[in-house]
Design a protein around this motif. Sequence first.
Motif, PDB file in Angstrom:
ATOM      1  N   LEU A   1       0.826  -1.204   0.000  1.00  0.00           N
ATOM      2  CA  LEU A   1       0.000   0.000   0.000  1.00  0.00           C
ATOM      3  C   LEU A   1       0.860   1.252   0.000  1.00  0.00           C
ATOM      4  O   LEU A   1       0.603   2.204  -0.768  1.00  0.00           O
TER       5      LEU A   1
ATOM      6  N   ILE B   1       2.443   1.534  -3.463  1.00  0.00           N
ATOM      7  CA  ILE B   1       1.474   1.936  -4.487  1.00  0.00           C
ATOM      8  C   ILE B   1       1.181   3.422  -4.400  1.00  0.00           C
ATOM      9  O   ILE B   1       1.173   4.140  -5.423  1.00  0.00           O
TER      10      ILE B   1
ATOM     11  N   PRO C   1      -9.038   5.523  -8.118  1.00  0.00           N
ATOM     12  CA  PRO C   1      -8.440   4.181  -7.945  1.00  0.00           C
ATOM     13  C   PRO C   1      -7.652   4.044  -6.654  1.00  0.00           C
ATOM     14  O   PRO C   1      -7.721   3.000  -5.992  1.00  0.00           O
TER      15      PRO C   1
ATOM     16  N   ILE D   1      -8.334   1.369  -3.674  1.00  0.00           N
ATOM     17  CA  ILE D   1      -7.319   0.426  -3.198  1.00  0.00           C
ATOM     18  C   ILE D   1      -7.116   0.565  -1.699  1.00  0.00           C
ATOM     19  O   ILE D   1      -7.010  -0.425  -0.967  1.00  0.00           O
TER      20      ILE D   1
ATOM     21  N   LEU E   1      -7.853  -2.434   1.045  1.00  0.00           N
ATOM     22  CA  LEU E   1      -6.753  -3.012   1.820  1.00  0.00           C
ATOM     23  C   LEU E   1      -6.675  -2.451   3.236  1.00  0.00           C
ATOM     24  O   LEU E   1      -5.704  -2.702   3.939  1.00  0.00           O
TER      25      LEU E   1
END
Length: 299
Positions: free
Chosen positions: A218, A221, A276, A280, A284
């Motif tokens: 995470l 990203i 997005p 995400i 998560l």
Amino acid sequence: MTTALRTVNPRARKSFSVARPRKSIALTVVMLVFLAYALVPLAWLLINASKTQGDLFSTFGLAFGDSFALWDNIVATLAYKDGIFLRWFGNTLLYVVVGAGGATLLATLAGYGLAKYSFPGRKAYFAVVIGAVAVPGTALAVPTFLLFSQVGLTNTPWAIIIPSLISPFGLYLIWTYTIDSVPTELLEAARLDGAGELRTFFTISIRLLAPGIVTVALFAIVATWNNYFLPLIMLSDPAWYPLTVGLNQWSAQASGVAAEPIYNLVITGSLLTIVPIVAIFLFLQRFWQSGLSAGSVKQ
């Protein structure tokens, strides 16, 4: 006897009573301020993405315009300049999947090895990792550009992917998480049963490390998705821009000398960019929270 059993000492009753959480007005106000600081920009972005170009300058920022043009703005954003926004979106996905995914894999392997294996130079290697955590990425951007320009990798996707593969902070997180989550006795039992190191890692350790791996993924990203300065100096071809650099180019076009009326596209593109990453994060979140709490309590 029954009367004696029913008689309860008042002091004992107080000691066994559950204390109610104390309320603090000051802390509540501080949390409301932080909540407004986080949500007001998102509300502004969502509201202004629904306005036309004319309504952006004729209405208050947090007020809706005369017409709801969110869908029209999305269509115009995706179609502008032959769909260059979709190309930038695909580039960002490429950098995230390969760069952030590779960074998570390398951080997991290195952090696990650093935590569970003894080898010469282990302490020195760990000191280098700790030192690398303190170095900001922007400080390394110019030296990285000079190095990549000498080997001819600038203005290519590798100029973004290769630097993204290195995550000292992710390695440190995996190292601390492995120490508390993977018992050494469990690994020794697997070795006694004849399991090799790779089999032990992929069948036992990686399951125990799952929350920590998701946490590192995470962070990687988000860092890669929001990366701006490195692509700005590495890339000159708009075909390889990520969303951050591409939207900044649109913003410059809208406010330059030969300004184009595309402020509504810039705002709508910004809204589409964060959707997005928010999805995400929410998906998560439970793994992320468990990963952050690992290692906070010693058993």
